[in-house]
Design a protein around this motif. Structure first.
Motif, PDB file in Angstrom:
ATOM      1  N   HIS A   1      -7.161  -2.962  -2.963  1.00  0.00           N
ATOM      2  CA  HIS A   1      -5.718  -3.045  -2.691  1.00  0.00           C
ATOM      3  C   HIS A   1      -5.400  -2.792  -1.215  1.00  0.00           C
ATOM      4  O   HIS A   1      -4.313  -3.114  -0.747  1.00  0.00           O
TER       5      HIS A   1
ATOM      6  N   ASP B   1      -9.885   3.895   3.490  1.00  0.00           N
ATOM      7  CA  ASP B   1      -9.616   3.392   2.134  1.00  0.00           C
ATOM      8  C   ASP B   1     -10.336   2.060   1.964  1.00  0.00           C
ATOM      9  O   ASP B   1     -10.092   1.121   2.729  1.00  0.00           O
TER      10      ASP B   1
ATOM     11  N   HIS C   1      -4.467   9.080   0.835  1.00  0.00           N
ATOM     12  CA  HIS C   1      -3.658   8.029   1.473  1.00  0.00           C
ATOM     13  C   HIS C   1      -2.912   8.557   2.692  1.00  0.00           C
ATOM     14  O   HIS C   1      -2.764   7.854   3.692  1.00  0.00           O
TER      15      HIS C   1
ATOM     16  N   HIS D   1       0.832  -1.207   0.000  1.00  0.00           N
ATOM     17  CA  HIS D   1       0.000   0.000   0.000  1.00  0.00           C
ATOM     18  C   HIS D   1       0.871   1.264   0.000  1.00  0.00           C
ATOM     19  O   HIS D   1       0.578   2.237  -0.694  1.00  0.00           O
TER      20      HIS D   1
ATOM     21  N   LEU E   1       2.118   1.913  -3.471  1.00  0.00           N
ATOM     22  CA  LEU E   1       1.084   2.496  -4.328  1.00  0.00           C
ATOM     23  C   LEU E   1       0.983   4.005  -4.075  1.00  0.00           C
ATOM     24  O   LEU E   1       0.916   4.816  -4.999  1.00  0.00           O
TER      25      LEU E   1
ATOM     26  N   TRP F   1     -13.538   5.304  -1.316  1.00  0.00           N
ATOM     27  CA  TRP F   1     -13.271   5.871   0.002  1.00  0.00           C
ATOM     28  C   TRP F   1     -14.557   6.110   0.784  1.00  0.00           C
ATOM     29  O   TRP F   1     -15.578   6.485   0.204  1.00  0.00           O
TER      30      TRP F   1
HETATM   31 FE   LIG Z   1      -5.210   2.797  -1.106  1.00  0.00          FE
END
Ligand SMILES: [Fe+2]
Length: 205
Positions: free
Chosen positions: A161, A157, A76, A28, A31, A122
């Motif tokens: 993923h 989140d 994030h 994560h 990403l 989200w």
């Molecule tokens: Fe994420």
């Protein structure tokens, strides 16, 4: 020179969180760093584009991606930033406002989780500057369904993923894990900052 620099969240590793493995978190983090790299690249391209150029196909594409990459980075950071285990419940002004706007904490968490279940990207709670109240919002993507004039205080989140490595398709389990690792203290600190900004209808004039 890079405009955005990725933040480090290594303090969340090595068992600092219950139910989120290092493999899951490191994937994560990678990403997230990709979003930082991409927003730096895109804003560089946009800035150097000759606005007399009538071929705007690429320019348009960069602008559509700009909000996606920027929001992806910011969301994030807010997500990783509100993870810390061991804080069981909200306190102070956060608890007062949740009780006022949602009746009780269980109902508030119920909305967060339900939005987390039905949205693709989200689930977030934010102070709405038009009303002075806390609302829960669902975003299908980083830059889709994004509310204006709100200050996000809690960010969850729900992209696959975020939990696929640890939980496969079991999003329900992941939502429970997130709540168990939620830093209510961090959420309260954000809310206090949000409340320090004057709000009301005047902000949209
Ligand atoms: Fe994420």
């Amino acid at each position: 020179m890079q405009r955005y620099v990725p933040k480090k969240y290594d303090h969340l590793l090595s068992g600092a969180l219950d139910g989120l493995s290092d493999n899951q978190l490191k994937a994560h983090f990678a990403l997230y760093e990709g979003y930082i790299n991409k927003i730096n690249e895109l804003e560089g391209r946009i800035k150097t584009f000759n606005t007399n150029n009538t071929d705007t196909i690429n320019y348009r594409g960069w602008h559509m991606e700009q909000t996606s990459m920027l929001n992806g980075a910011v969301l994030h950071e807010l997500y990783f930033g509100n993870l810390r285990k061991g804080e069981k419940e909200p306190k102070g002004v956060l608890k007062k406002m949740i009780d006022r706007d949602f009746g009780n904490i269980q109902n508030f968490i119920g909305h967060l989780k339900l939005v987390g279940k039905i949205a693709h990207g989200w689930s977030l709670a934010a102070l709405n500057y038009r009303t002075g109240k806390i609302n829960v919002y669902g975003l299908e993507r980083h830059n889709l369904n994004v509310p204006m004039m709100v200050y996000p205080v809690l960010v969850l989140d729900v992209y696959e993923h975020a939990y696929m490595i640890d939980y496969g398709t079991d999003r329900k389990k992941y939502l429970d894990v997130f709540i168990a690792n939620l830093s209510w203290k961090q959420v309260e600190e954000r809310l206090e900052k949000a409340l320090s900004i004057p709000f009301g209808n005047a902000v949209t004039t």
